[in-house]
Structure formats: structure tokens, C-alpha cells
Design an enzyme around this catalytic site. Sequence first.
Site, PDB file in Angstrom:
ATOM      1  N   ASN A 173      -1.780  -0.203   7.454  1.00  0.00           N
ATOM      2  CA  ASN A 173      -1.224  -1.551   7.683  1.00  0.00           C
ATOM      3  C   ASN A 173      -0.387  -2.091   6.521  1.00  0.00           C
ATOM      4  OD1 ASN A 173      -3.300  -2.136   5.976  1.00  0.00           O
ATOM      5  ND2 ASN A 173      -4.392  -3.528   7.367  1.00  0.00           N
ATOM      6  N   LYS A 231       0.835  -1.195   0.000  1.00  0.00           N
ATOM      7  CA  LYS A 231       0.000   0.000   0.000  1.00  0.00           C
ATOM      8  C   LYS A 231       0.880   1.259   0.000  1.00  0.00           C
ATOM      9  CE  LYS A 231      -3.835  -2.362   2.369  1.00  0.00           C
ATOM     10  NZ  LYS A 231      -4.664  -2.384   3.589  1.00  0.00           N
ATOM     11  N   HIS A 242      -1.605  -5.653   1.448  1.00  0.00           N
ATOM     12  CA  HIS A 242      -2.869  -6.352   1.186  1.00  0.00           C
ATOM     13  C   HIS A 242      -2.554  -7.743   0.658  1.00  0.00           C
ATOM     14  CE1 HIS A 242      -6.795  -7.336  -0.552  1.00  0.00           C
ATOM     15  NE2 HIS A 242      -6.093  -7.790  -1.574  1.00  0.00           N
ATOM     16  N   THR A 263      -5.354  -8.086  10.196  1.00  0.00           N
ATOM     17  CA  THR A 263      -5.750  -6.780   9.647  1.00  0.00           C
ATOM     18  C   THR A 263      -5.310  -5.654  10.588  1.00  0.00           C
ATOM     19  OG1 THR A 263      -7.651  -7.854   8.617  1.00  0.00           O
ATOM     20  CG2 THR A 263      -7.738  -5.442   8.812  1.00  0.00           C
ATOM     21  N   ARG A 284      -1.501 -14.569   3.673  1.00  0.00           N
ATOM     22  CA  ARG A 284      -2.240 -13.885   4.747  1.00  0.00           C
ATOM     23  C   ARG A 284      -1.489 -14.025   6.083  1.00  0.00           C
ATOM     24  NH1 ARG A 284      -6.744 -10.587   3.900  1.00  0.00           N
ATOM     25  NH2 ARG A 284      -7.686 -11.334   5.833  1.00  0.00           N
ATOM     26  N   PHE A 286     -15.465   2.979   7.545  1.00  0.00           N
ATOM     27  CA  PHE A 286     -14.104   3.410   7.217  1.00  0.00           C
ATOM     28  C   PHE A 286     -13.821   3.426   5.711  1.00  0.00           C
ATOM     29  CE2 PHE A 286     -13.981  -1.181   8.160  1.00  0.00           C
ATOM     30  CZ  PHE A 286     -13.397  -1.678   6.996  1.00  0.00           C
ATOM     31  N   TYR A 325     -12.174  -2.827  -3.473  1.00  0.00           N
ATOM     32  CA  TYR A 325     -12.710  -2.968  -2.113  1.00  0.00           C
ATOM     33  C   TYR A 325     -14.245  -2.948  -2.084  1.00  0.00           C
ATOM     34  CZ  TYR A 325      -8.148  -2.559   0.261  1.00  0.00           C
ATOM     35  OH  TYR A 325      -6.875  -2.788   0.739  1.00  0.00           O
ATOM     36  N   GLU A 376      -9.121 -10.497  -7.964  1.00  0.00           N
ATOM     37  CA  GLU A 376      -8.199  -9.367  -7.798  1.00  0.00           C
ATOM     38  C   GLU A 376      -7.085  -9.377  -8.845  1.00  0.00           C
ATOM     39  OE1 GLU A 376      -9.007  -9.090  -2.960  1.00  0.00           O
ATOM     40  OE2 GLU A 376      -7.033  -9.724  -3.658  1.00  0.00           O
ATOM     41  N   ARG A 406       3.001  -7.063   8.972  1.00  0.00           N
ATOM     42  CA  ARG A 406       2.309  -5.990   9.707  1.00  0.00           C
ATOM     43  C   ARG A 406       2.799  -5.923  11.154  1.00  0.00           C
ATOM     44  NH1 ARG A 406      -3.516  -7.691   7.198  1.00  0.00           N
ATOM     45  NH2 ARG A 406      -3.604  -6.235   5.429  1.00  0.00           N
TER      46      ARG A 406
HETATM   47  P1  ADP Z   1      -7.611  -7.252   5.133  1.00  0.00           P
HETATM   48  O1  ADP Z   1      -6.864  -6.145   4.413  1.00  0.00           O
HETATM   49  O2  ADP Z   1      -6.774  -7.812   6.259  1.00  0.00           O
HETATM   50  O3  ADP Z   1      -8.150  -8.296   4.204  1.00  0.00           O
HETATM   51  P2  ADP Z   1     -10.297  -6.102   5.338  1.00  0.00           P
HETATM   52  O4  ADP Z   1     -10.601  -6.669   3.997  1.00  0.00           O
HETATM   53  O5  ADP Z   1     -11.282  -6.303   6.448  1.00  0.00           O
HETATM   54  O6  ADP Z   1      -8.870  -6.590   5.885  1.00  0.00           O
HETATM   55  O7  ADP Z   1     -10.115  -4.522   5.213  1.00  0.00           O
HETATM   56  C1  ADP Z   1      -9.415  -3.982   4.120  1.00  0.00           C
HETATM   57  C2  ADP Z   1      -8.555  -2.839   4.603  1.00  0.00           C
HETATM   58  O8  ADP Z   1      -9.412  -1.802   5.108  1.00  0.00           O
HETATM   59  C3  ADP Z   1      -7.631  -3.159   5.778  1.00  0.00           C
HETATM   60  O9  ADP Z   1      -6.436  -3.774   5.381  1.00  0.00           O
HETATM   61  C4  ADP Z   1      -7.410  -1.801   6.369  1.00  0.00           C
HETATM   62  O10 ADP Z   1      -6.467  -1.045   5.615  1.00  0.00           O
HETATM   63  C5  ADP Z   1      -8.776  -1.157   6.193  1.00  0.00           C
HETATM   64  N1  ADP Z   1      -9.602  -1.338   7.394  1.00  0.00           N
HETATM   65  C6  ADP Z   1     -10.253  -2.447   7.795  1.00  0.00           C
HETATM   66  N2  ADP Z   1     -10.893  -2.265   8.960  1.00  0.00           N
HETATM   67  C7  ADP Z   1     -10.650  -0.970   9.310  1.00  0.00           C
HETATM   68  C8  ADP Z   1     -11.018  -0.149  10.419  1.00  0.00           C
HETATM   69  N3  ADP Z   1     -11.792  -0.628  11.388  1.00  0.00           N
HETATM   70  N4  ADP Z   1     -10.566   1.124  10.434  1.00  0.00           N
HETATM   71  C9  ADP Z   1      -9.788   1.607   9.444  1.00  0.00           C
HETATM   72  N5  ADP Z   1      -9.396   0.891   8.373  1.00  0.00           N
HETATM   73  C10 ADP Z   1      -9.818  -0.376   8.308  1.00  0.00           C
END
Ligand code: ADP
Length: 170
Positions: free
Chosen positions: A132, A29, A135, A111, A105, A77, A69, A146, A122
Site C-alpha cells: 500500500n 514504502k 505510511h 489501510t 491519514r 501478517f 511496527y 515515530e 493509496r
Molecule cells: P496503517 O499503515 O494504515 O496505519 P496498520 O497500522 O494496521 O495500518 O498496518 C500497518 C501496515 O501493515 C499496513 O499499512 C500494511 O502494509 C500492513 N498490513 C496491515 N494489515 C494487513 C493485512 N491484513 N495483510 C497484510 N498486510 C497488512
Amino acid sequence: RLLASESSLRTTRLITKMANNERSFIMIKPDGVHRGLVGKIIQRFEERGYKLVALKQITASKAHLEEHYVDLKDKPFFPSLISYMVSGPVVAMVWQGLDIVKQGRAMLGATNPLASAPGSIRGDFSIQTGRNICHGSDSVDSANREIAHWFKTEEINDYKSALIDSWVYE
Ligand code: ADP
């Protein structure tokens, strides 16, 4: 009998080869790029024995990221996630190898970086969920979606690696 066992051996080899060719979409990212972590993140996948089959740096459009997304579009968020993701270039990659989706993962960590184990990307390099740094696809189905969203077929390289193919797999 010999023929039958030869053919079952061939099938086993084919299934093994398919499993070894699983692919995942892994993305660094904008914060990972800005912080100069691209090399370190790539190195972890390389050292583990995974094969890099596609890579590009891209400043993605808002629409492209909203589509990436789309499953999160109703989350509170979502707008801040999109503005974070359009804030700079990302490094989009396809990594290939046995169980890469699940292992990728695990290598990324949870996350929320505060819940990520030390040793994960992370867990070692980040603190907050909204920054974080990386992805990774969460299932083989989302990986396929994707990869198709970020790469044209001709940007993905199918190649043999003498080292990986002979020394990482038995
Ligand atoms: P992952 O990236 O681990 O697959 P998600 O698909 O749930 O997790 O979320 C996508 C991305 O959205 C996360 O990696 C993070 O950057 C952001 N995100 C998720 N939950 C939150 C939150 N509660 N507050 C802020 N950003 C969030």
C-alpha cells in the site's frame, strides 16, 4: 484592560502557531520507491500547503522496522510486513502543518487500498494492503514516537517559509 487583551491575543497567536506546527511521520514504502512514486507523493503534501521539515532515503534494518511496527508484532501478517519493508529503501519524511496527522491519514487513504477513496494516494496508486506504498502516523502521540525513532533532532529543520507562513494560513 489593553494589556490583558494584548496578552490574550498573544496567547491565541501562540496556540495557533503551535497547531500550525503539528508534525507527522510520513514514509514512502519500498514499493512506492521502486515504482517511482516519490515525487508524486511529495507533490501532494507540498501542493496542499504542508511544510517538509525532514527527509531521507534509508534502507532500514529488520530490528528498526520491528520496533517501528511493535504494536503489530502479534499479527499474523507481521513477518510478511517486515520482509516487505526491508526489501528496499524507504523515504522517511516529517511533514508539518495544521491537523497534519489526521489530514495525512486522509490523504494516504484507508489501510486496504480497495477501501481507499479515489483521490487518495493509496486509492490512486495501489490495490493490495500488503503493497500500500505509504505510511502515516495515526495519532499525535505515535507521530512523536515515530519521528524520534527515524530522525535525530538535528535532522529536523525548523524554518520559516515566506509562502506557506503568509499565504497558506490566514
Ligand atoms: P496503517 O499503515 O494504515 O496505519 P496498520 O497500522 O494496521 O495500518 O498496518 C500497518 C501496515 O501493515 C499496513 O499499512 C500494511 O502494509 C500492513 N498490513 C496491515 N494489515 C494487513 C493485512 N491484513 N495483510 C497484510 N498486510 C497488512
